[in-house]
Write an enzyme that holds these catalytic residues in place. Sequence first.
Site, short mmCIF file in Angstrom:
data_model
loop_
_atom_site.label_atom_id
_atom_site.label_comp_id
_atom_site.label_asym_id
_atom_site.label_seq_id
_atom_site.Cartn_x
_atom_site.Cartn_y
_atom_site.Cartn_z
N ALA A 193 40.26 62.90 33.58
CA ALA A 193 39.10 63.65 34.04
C ALA A 193 39.32 65.11 33.65
CB ALA A 193 38.97 63.52 35.54
N GLY A 215 42.02 59.61 34.50
CA GLY A 215 40.71 58.96 34.44
C GLY A 215 40.49 58.20 33.14
N GLU A 240 42.12 54.97 33.72
CA GLU A 240 41.28 54.24 34.69
C GLU A 240 40.01 53.68 34.02
OE1 GLU A 240 41.44 57.72 37.20
OE2 GLU A 240 42.19 56.50 38.86
N GLU A 296 48.40 62.24 37.49
CA GLU A 296 47.75 63.12 38.47
C GLU A 296 48.76 63.80 39.39
OE1 GLU A 296 46.70 60.05 37.67
OE2 GLU A 296 44.52 60.05 37.45
N1 CAA Z 1 41.16 68.15 31.32
C1 CAA Z 1 40.76 69.25 30.66
N2 CAA Z 1 41.30 69.66 29.49
C2 CAA Z 1 42.32 68.92 28.98
C3 CAA Z 1 42.79 67.78 29.62
C4 CAA Z 1 42.17 67.39 30.84
N3 CAA Z 1 42.52 66.27 31.51
N4 CAA Z 1 43.80 67.27 28.89
C5 CAA Z 1 43.95 68.07 27.82
N5 CAA Z 1 43.04 69.08 27.87
C6 CAA Z 1 42.86 70.16 26.91
C7 CAA Z 1 43.93 71.23 27.08
O1 CAA Z 1 43.60 72.12 28.13
C8 CAA Z 1 43.91 71.88 25.71
O2 CAA Z 1 42.78 72.73 25.66
P1 CAA Z 1 42.97 74.26 25.11
O3 CAA Z 1 43.38 74.07 23.68
O4 CAA Z 1 41.60 74.83 25.28
O5 CAA Z 1 44.03 74.85 25.95
C9 CAA Z 1 43.63 70.69 24.78
O6 CAA Z 1 43.04 69.66 25.59
C10 CAA Z 1 44.87 70.13 24.11
O7 CAA Z 1 45.79 69.81 25.14
P2 CAA Z 1 47.33 70.30 25.10
O8 CAA Z 1 47.44 71.61 24.40
O9 CAA Z 1 47.85 70.25 26.51
O10 CAA Z 1 47.97 69.17 24.21
P3 CAA Z 1 49.49 68.63 24.26
O11 CAA Z 1 49.62 67.71 23.08
O12 CAA Z 1 50.44 69.74 24.40
O13 CAA Z 1 49.59 67.75 25.61
C11 CAA Z 1 48.82 66.13 27.22
C12 CAA Z 1 48.83 66.59 25.75
C13 CAA Z 1 50.22 65.67 27.63
C14 CAA Z 1 47.87 64.94 27.30
C15 CAA Z 1 48.37 67.28 28.12
O14 CAA Z 1 47.15 67.83 27.58
C16 CAA Z 1 48.09 66.90 29.53
O15 CAA Z 1 49.02 66.74 30.31
N6 CAA Z 1 46.81 66.75 29.92
C17 CAA Z 1 46.40 66.46 31.26
C18 CAA Z 1 46.65 65.01 31.63
C19 CAA Z 1 46.28 64.75 33.07
O16 CAA Z 1 46.83 65.31 33.99
N7 CAA Z 1 45.29 63.85 33.29
C20 CAA Z 1 44.81 63.52 34.61
C21 CAA Z 1 43.60 64.34 34.94
S1 CAA Z 1 43.09 64.18 36.64
C22 CAA Z 1 42.24 62.71 36.71
O17 CAA Z 1 42.02 62.05 35.70
C23 CAA Z 1 41.79 62.31 38.09
C24 CAA Z 1 41.20 60.94 38.21
O18 CAA Z 1 41.87 60.02 38.60
C25 CAA Z 1 39.78 60.71 37.92
#
Ligand code: CAA
Length: 257
Positions: free
Chosen positions: A65, A108, A111, A131
């Site tokens: 998400a 998400g 999911e 998360e």
């Molecule tokens: N939401 C918003 N933006 C996201 C995102 C997310 N879930 N995941 C990645 N992005 C964005 C980053 O902010 C970044 O944007 P900018 O260039 O503008 O900064 C871009 O995508 C590229 O990401 P990274 O630079 O972080 O790429 P990376 O290769 O270094 O890392 C990753 C990749 C490990 C997937 C890392 O991006 C990450 O940890 N992302 C978040 C994963 C996460 O926590 N997901 C759960 C979300 S909460 C949820 O989903 C709740 C639910 O149950 C519904």
Amino acid sequence: MTYEHILTRSEGKVGIAQLNRPKALNALNRELMAELIDALTQFDTDPAIGCMVITGNERAFAAGADIKQMAGATPVSMLDNPFIDYWDRLRRLNKPIIAAVSGFALGGGCELVMACDMIIASETAQFGQPEINIGVIPGAGGTQRMTRAVGKTLAMEIVLNGRFLTAAEALHHGLVNHVYPVEVYLEEAIKLAQQIANRAPVAVRLGKEAVNAADEMFLQAGLAHERRLFYMLFATEDQKEGMDAFISKRPANWQGK
Ligand code: CAA
């Protein structure tokens, strides 16, 4: 219809929706999810379509998400907006949905994949519920569906410690159907979808409903539900056609009736 955050197309009887926010690793914001459910609902009601495929790109199916959109939320704003309901709406679609996954399928995104009916992965796919790293837990079915898929102890590690599963691990633990090289995973997913789309449509629909009942009901209720669906299929022309075709040693010609 053209969309801003997804691409859609059909190949034969397969409707394909591609998540298309590559710069944000296909993070699932409200607008994208609304478009996705709209497109899938149209495929679901289109008699020319028999099966659907959801995919992302090679680097990411979806990294969860959209954290930036979610960061300021409150419990009441979460109750008031239908964001998480999109995952339930996907589950309620009638035709089968195959997730074709490469790269990250996280939060998400994982999911969403698990709300689909079958999962085809590329060798680079990674599945996780990270998360915990942002101070919450999965909220769109992750704790329930991951536990059912891989068992309690591994699900605990995934949810409590943010462990990712590789494609090979996901296959080993029964989370995904098949793993293919990244060059062909989407093609293979579409091929599987074409095979299912060419089968007896009412039986496919009720088969999906019956298998989902196994996940969602206690055994006795699930068995009774399956029996009713099985009997109901004897009211279809396709049941008469399928059995006559078998006895006459000829291919069946399905009508979806
Ligand atoms: N939401 C918003 N933006 C996201 C995102 C997310 N879930 N995941 C990645 N992005 C964005 C980053 O902010 C970044 O944007 P900018 O260039 O503008 O900064 C871009 O995508 C590229 O990401 P990274 O630079 O972080 O790429 P990376 O290769 O270094 O890392 C990753 C990749 C490990 C997937 C890392 O991006 C990450 O940890 N992302 C978040 C994963 C996460 O926590 N997901 C759960 C979300 S909460 C949820 O989903 C709740 C639910 O149950 C519904």
